[in-house]
Design a protein around this motif. Structure first.
Motif, PDB file in Angstrom:
ATOM      1  N   LYS A 110     -14.777  -7.297   5.783  1.00 55.16           N
ATOM      2  CA  LYS A 110     -13.366  -6.924   5.759  1.00 55.16           C
ATOM      3  C   LYS A 110     -13.233  -5.421   5.954  1.00 55.16           C
ATOM      4  O   LYS A 110     -14.015  -4.642   5.426  1.00 55.16           O
ATOM      5  N   PHE A 111     -12.240  -5.043   6.710  1.00 62.56           N
ATOM      6  CA  PHE A 111     -11.969  -3.643   6.993  1.00 62.56           C
ATOM      7  C   PHE A 111     -11.384  -3.019   5.741  1.00 62.56           C
ATOM      8  O   PHE A 111     -10.375  -3.488   5.208  1.00 62.56           O
ATOM      9  N   VAL A 112     -12.018  -1.985   5.238  1.00 67.52           N
ATOM     10  CA  VAL A 112     -11.577  -1.329   4.018  1.00 67.52           C
ATOM     11  C   VAL A 112     -10.709  -0.145   4.392  1.00 67.52           C
ATOM     12  O   VAL A 112     -11.163   0.777   5.070  1.00 67.52           O
ATOM     13  N   LYS A 113      -9.456  -0.201   3.946  1.00 67.19           N
ATOM     14  CA  LYS A 113      -8.546   0.897   4.227  1.00 67.19           C
ATOM     15  C   LYS A 113      -8.461   1.781   2.993  1.00 67.19           C
ATOM     16  O   LYS A 113      -8.190   1.307   1.891  1.00 67.19           O
ATOM     17  N   GLU A 114      -8.716   3.040   3.186  1.00 67.07           N
ATOM     18  CA  GLU A 114      -8.613   3.998   2.096  1.00 67.07           C
ATOM     19  C   GLU A 114      -7.562   5.032   2.465  1.00 67.07           C
ATOM     20  O   GLU A 114      -7.554   5.535   3.590  1.00 67.07           O
ATOM     21  N   PRO A 115      -6.690   5.328   1.533  1.00 69.25           N
ATOM     22  CA  PRO A 115      -5.674   6.325   1.858  1.00 69.25           C
ATOM     23  C   PRO A 115      -6.302   7.709   2.006  1.00 69.25           C
ATOM     24  O   PRO A 115      -7.157   8.103   1.216  1.00 69.25           O
ATOM     25  N   ALA A 116      -5.894   8.396   3.027  1.00 68.95           N
ATOM     26  CA  ALA A 116      -6.402   9.747   3.266  1.00 68.95           C
ATOM     27  C   ALA A 116      -5.516  10.736   2.518  1.00 68.95           C
ATOM     28  O   ALA A 116      -4.393  11.015   2.921  1.00 68.95           O
ATOM     29  N   ILE A 117      -6.009  11.241   1.404  1.00 68.12           N
ATOM     30  CA  ILE A 117      -5.254  12.191   0.594  1.00 68.12           C
ATOM     31  C   ILE A 117      -5.743  13.592   0.954  1.00 68.12           C
ATOM     32  O   ILE A 117      -6.932  13.888   0.876  1.00 68.12           O
ATOM     33  N   THR A 118      -4.796  14.410   1.341  1.00 70.95           N
ATOM     34  CA  THR A 118      -5.148  15.768   1.724  1.00 70.95           C
ATOM     35  C   THR A 118      -5.341  16.624   0.471  1.00 70.95           C
ATOM     36  O   THR A 118      -4.952  16.244  -0.644  1.00 70.95           O
ATOM     37  N   ASP A 119      -5.915  17.795   0.660  1.00 67.47           N
ATOM     38  CA  ASP A 119      -6.116  18.716  -0.467  1.00 67.47           C
ATOM     39  C   ASP A 119      -4.782  19.177  -1.041  1.00 67.47           C
ATOM     40  O   ASP A 119      -4.640  19.354  -2.262  1.00 67.47           O
ATOM     41  N   GLN A 120      -3.791  19.356  -0.179  1.00 67.96           N
ATOM     42  CA  GLN A 120      -2.466  19.779  -0.643  1.00 67.96           C
ATOM     43  C   GLN A 120      -1.833  18.697  -1.520  1.00 67.96           C
ATOM     44  O   GLN A 120      -1.212  19.010  -2.535  1.00 67.96           O
ATOM     45  N   GLN A 121      -2.003  17.434  -1.158  1.00 66.92           N
ATOM     46  CA  GLN A 121      -1.460  16.349  -1.975  1.00 66.92           C
ATOM     47  C   GLN A 121      -2.140  16.294  -3.342  1.00 66.92           C
ATOM     48  O   GLN A 121      -1.489  16.027  -4.350  1.00 66.92           O
ATOM     49  N   LYS A 122      -3.430  16.551  -3.372  1.00 69.03           N
ATOM     50  CA  LYS A 122      -4.146  16.577  -4.647  1.00 69.03           C
ATOM     51  C   LYS A 122      -3.617  17.683  -5.549  1.00 69.03           C
ATOM     52  O   LYS A 122      -3.418  17.481  -6.753  1.00 69.03           O
ATOM     53  N   VAL A 123      -3.369  18.861  -4.959  1.00 71.89           N
ATOM     54  CA  VAL A 123      -2.826  19.991  -5.732  1.00 71.89           C
ATOM     55  C   VAL A 123      -1.436  19.645  -6.252  1.00 71.89           C
ATOM     56  O   VAL A 123      -1.101  19.914  -7.421  1.00 71.89           O
ATOM     57  N   ASN A 124      -0.605  19.049  -5.392  1.00 68.85           N
ATOM     58  CA  ASN A 124       0.758  18.680  -5.799  1.00 68.85           C
ATOM     59  C   ASN A 124       0.745  17.643  -6.914  1.00 68.85           C
ATOM     60  O   ASN A 124       1.563  17.711  -7.843  1.00 68.85           O
ATOM     61  N   ARG A 125      -0.140  16.684  -6.848  1.00 74.65           N
ATOM     62  CA  ARG A 125      -0.221  15.663  -7.899  1.00 74.65           C
ATOM     63  C   ARG A 125      -0.637  16.288  -9.232  1.00 74.65           C
ATOM     64  O   ARG A 125      -0.112  15.934 -10.279  1.00 74.65           O
ATOM     65  N   LYS A 126      -1.566  17.216  -9.172  1.00 73.55           N
ATOM     66  CA  LYS A 126      -2.016  17.868 -10.396  1.00 73.55           C
ATOM     67  C   LYS A 126      -0.892  18.718 -10.996  1.00 73.55           C
ATOM     68  O   LYS A 126      -0.692  18.723 -12.217  1.00 73.55           O
ATOM     69  N   LYS A 127      -0.147  19.418 -10.133  1.00 76.60           N
ATOM     70  CA  LYS A 127       0.995  20.220 -10.620  1.00 76.60           C
ATOM     71  C   LYS A 127       2.029  19.326 -11.280  1.00 76.60           C
ATOM     72  O   LYS A 127       2.571  19.656 -12.332  1.00 76.60           O
ATOM     73  N   PHE A 128       2.303  18.160 -10.648  1.00 74.44           N
ATOM     74  CA  PHE A 128       3.302  17.232 -11.184  1.00 74.44           C
ATOM     75  C   PHE A 128       2.860  16.708 -12.552  1.00 74.44           C
ATOM     76  O   PHE A 128       3.668  16.630 -13.486  1.00 74.44           O
ATOM     77  N   ALA A 129       1.581  16.377 -12.689  1.00 73.05           N
ATOM     78  CA  ALA A 129       1.076  15.844 -13.949  1.00 73.05           C
ATOM     79  C   ALA A 129       1.168  16.890 -15.063  1.00 73.05           C
ATOM     80  O   ALA A 129       1.569  16.574 -16.192  1.00 73.05           O
ATOM     81  N   THR A 130       0.819  18.133 -14.743  1.00 68.34           N
ATOM     82  CA  THR A 130       0.906  19.182 -15.774  1.00 68.34           C
ATOM     83  C   THR A 130       2.359  19.487 -16.110  1.00 68.34           C
ATOM     84  O   THR A 130       2.692  19.776 -17.264  1.00 68.34           O
TER      85      THR A 130
END
Length: 175
Positions: A110-130
């Motif tokens: 089965k073809f495994v699809k993984e979301p491509a999360i950019t570095d900017q999205q990771k930073v934004n998610r961390k800012k949102f969580a804090t």
């Protein structure tokens, strides 16, 4: 038991004067009586059992050219539908599947699809969580409901079960 093994058994058991029905009883019906009689006749004439062609019906769909065509198609494109492949080569879907699995040794992964999360999205998610952690009290955060987004497709439903890659092993499928 394979045909060659059965021929060797009949050849070893054959002694002049023995009747083919004795072999038939000894083999418990593994071979038909007609076949045993024909083989005994060959032994009496030539001293061995040599079949002019291999037993069973000839392979028509799984010929060497068809296997080569399927292999070339896999080299060009790994994502192959068995039904489409069978339609292109004008063979049954069962034969196409048998060629892929038995003759070429491939498996459907089965073809495994993984979301491509950019570095900017990771930073934004961390800012949102804090921000959530600093702004709201613990009992207030229990009142917030987060949900995933759902995409609706006008063209039809995407079925990930149909999205498969034919490869010899998982590492090759991942490439």
């Amino acid at each position: 038991m394979k045909s060659k093994d059965l021929r060797n058994v009949v050849l070893c058991k054959h002694q002049p004067g023995d009747h083919p029905r004795k072999f038939f009883r000894d083999l418990n019906g593994s071979l038909s009586l007609d076949t045993i009689e024909r083989w005994v006749e060959m032994i009496n004439e030539t001293g061995s059992i040599h079949l002019s062609k291999s037993p069973g019906s000839p392979r028509t769909a799984s010929s060497k050219t068809t296997i080569r065509k399927v292999k070339q198609r896999l080299i060009r494109k790994k994502r192959v539908s068995v039904r489409k492949l069978a339609r292109e080569l004008n063979i049954s879907a069962t034969s196409a599947h048998r060629i892929l699995t038995d003759d070429l040794g491939c498996y459907a992964y089965k073809f495994v699809k993984e979301p491509a999360i950019t570095d900017q999205q990771k930073v934004n998610r961390k800012k949102f969580a804090t921000w959530i952690q600093r702004t709201f009290r613990k009992e207030d955060t229990r009142k917030i409901l987060f949900s995933d987004e759902k995409y609706f497709d006008v063209d039809g439903v995407y079925n990930s079960q149909n999205d498969q890659i034919w490869a010899i092993n998982r590492t090759e499928a991942d490439k």
